[in-house]
Design a protein around this motif. Structure first.
Motif, short mmCIF file in Angstrom:
data_model
loop_
_atom_site.label_atom_id
_atom_site.label_comp_id
_atom_site.label_asym_id
_atom_site.label_seq_id
_atom_site.Cartn_x
_atom_site.Cartn_y
_atom_site.Cartn_z
N HIS A 1 4.60 11.14 2.17
CA HIS A 1 4.38 9.88 1.46
C HIS A 1 4.59 8.73 2.45
O HIS A 1 5.51 8.77 3.26
N SER B 1 0.85 -1.19 0.00
CA SER B 1 0.00 0.00 0.00
C SER B 1 0.88 1.24 0.00
O SER B 1 2.03 1.21 0.44
N SER B 2 0.31 2.32 -0.51
CA SER B 2 1.02 3.59 -0.49
C SER B 2 -0.02 4.70 -0.39
O SER B 2 -1.16 4.54 -0.83
N SER B 3 0.40 5.79 0.23
CA SER B 3 -0.51 6.93 0.35
C SER B 3 0.32 8.19 0.47
O SER B 3 1.52 8.14 0.72
N SER C 1 -0.23 12.62 1.59
CA SER C 1 -1.09 13.72 1.97
C SER C 1 -0.27 15.00 1.93
O SER C 1 0.95 14.97 2.10
#
Length: 178
Positions: free
Chosen positions: A151, A139-141, A143
């Motif tokens: 990151h 998973s990666s996200s 903001s």
């Protein structure tokens, strides 16, 4: 003659008890050794004596305790700062951007990358580096807060027996973003 047969029976009982105890201890040692990540032990686990495996386990447990204490301290410090805006303001004062934090969690890796809005690097290149080094991104996200981009990438080791050289991953990521 009765004494002789009783003492022989108790001798056999003691031997059985000792044999069972040794079998149980061997099983417990094997279970303990299986909990140590393969990358933590440089030579193969099969090539180490039981005493060496216990030494590695003790060392690994000590390292985990120190890491827990450090993380608890960081958590306490972060919660004492109050809201996230205060934390970001504090980070602006003494931190150079970008910031890379790579955490090796045995069979997984967590990469945190903080950069400015205008720092140009391709997020896909970060993911490519992880893939090339033997990790599969789970998973990666990201903001954006103010002028900073946060990151977060969670990756799983593809082949647990081989592992991932986190120092090499970190070096390659630093070369990419700096």
């Amino acid at each position: 003659m009765k004494k002789s047969s009783n003492s022989e029976a108790s001798k056999v009982d003691r031997k059985m008890v000792e044999r069972n105890r040794r079998i149980q201890m061997k099983g417990l040692c094997f279970k303990l050794a299986s909990l140590i990540p393969p990358h933590y032990i440089k030579p193969s686990k099969e090539m180490l004596s039981q005493l060496d495996q216990l030494d590695y386990a003790a060392s690994y447990i000590k390292q985990l305790r120190e890491r827990i204490e450090k993380l608890e301290g960081e958590k306490e410090e972060a919660t004492s700062l109050g809201n996230s805006n205060k934390m970001i303001d504090t980070m602006k004062i003494g931190t150079k951007w970008p910031v890379i934090d790579l955490r090796d969690m045995g069979s997984s890796i967590e990469v945190s990358l903080i950069s400015g809005l205008h720092k140009n690097f391709m997020f896909s290149e970060v993911i490519s580096i992880l893939h090339e080094e033997g990790a599969e991104v789970v998973s990666s996200s990201f903001s954006t807060v103010g002028d900073k981009v946060f990151h977060s990438i969670h990756a799983q080791v593809k082949i647990s027996r081989v592992g991932v050289d986190t120092s090499r991953v970190l070096q390659r990521l630093q070369e990419l973003v700096y």
